[in-house]
Design a protein around this motif. Structure first.
Motif, PDB file in Angstrom:
ATOM      1  N   LYS A  16       0.839  -1.203   0.000  1.00  0.00           N
ATOM      2  CA  LYS A  16       0.000   0.000   0.000  1.00  0.00           C
ATOM      3  C   LYS A  16       0.872   1.252   0.000  1.00  0.00           C
ATOM      4  O   LYS A  16       0.594   2.209  -0.716  1.00  0.00           O
ATOM      5  N   SER A  18       2.318   1.730  -3.440  1.00  0.00           N
ATOM      6  CA  SER A  18       1.302   2.220  -4.362  1.00  0.00           C
ATOM      7  C   SER A  18       1.072   3.711  -4.180  1.00  0.00           C
ATOM      8  O   SER A  18       1.021   4.469  -5.154  1.00  0.00           O
ATOM      9  N   THR A  26      -1.311   7.433   6.396  1.00  0.00           N
ATOM     10  CA  THR A  26      -1.944   7.152   5.103  1.00  0.00           C
ATOM     11  C   THR A  26      -3.238   6.364   5.265  1.00  0.00           C
ATOM     12  O   THR A  26      -4.073   6.374   4.367  1.00  0.00           O
ATOM     13  N   SER A  27      -3.404   5.698   6.395  1.00  0.00           N
ATOM     14  CA  SER A  27      -4.644   4.936   6.611  1.00  0.00           C
ATOM     15  C   SER A  27      -5.860   5.863   6.658  1.00  0.00           C
ATOM     16  O   SER A  27      -6.983   5.428   6.426  1.00  0.00           O
ATOM     17  N   TYR A  86      -6.818   6.231   2.719  1.00  0.00           N
ATOM     18  CA  TYR A  86      -7.161   5.073   1.878  1.00  0.00           C
ATOM     19  C   TYR A  86      -7.807   3.992   2.666  1.00  0.00           C
ATOM     20  O   TYR A  86      -7.654   3.724   3.735  1.00  0.00           O
TER      21      TYR A  86
END
Length: 79
Positions: free
Chosen positions: A26, A29, A75-76, A79
């Motif tokens: 992740k 990406s 980042t959680s 996304y």
């Protein structure tokens, strides 16, 4: 294996590369999208992969793993 290296590998940065479906995947990406399709050399993702592939000293690995964990947590929220 020191605990820092174990944490990096456990996050998906392995000696064979980034593990599919992992936190590392992740992060890779997100980094690739942010950089127009590629992961920046010398960036956080590249550093964590280097730690997973080659292993670093305990202190260096712990620092990189801690930074990676913080970025992954942040980042959680996106996304």
């Amino acid at each position: 294996m020191d605990p820092g290296t174990a944490a990096v590998i456990g996050g998906g940065f392995t000696t064979a590369g980034v593990a599919a479906g992992s936190i590392a995947a992740k992060m890779m990406s997100i980094a690739a999208v942010a950089n127009g399709g590629g992961v920046a050399a010398g960036g956080l993702v590249a550093g964590l992969q280097a730690a997973g592939a080659a292993g670093l000293s305990g202190a260096a690995t712990a620092a990189v793993a801690g930074t990676g964990a913080a970025v992954g947590w942040l980042t959680s929220y996106f996304y």
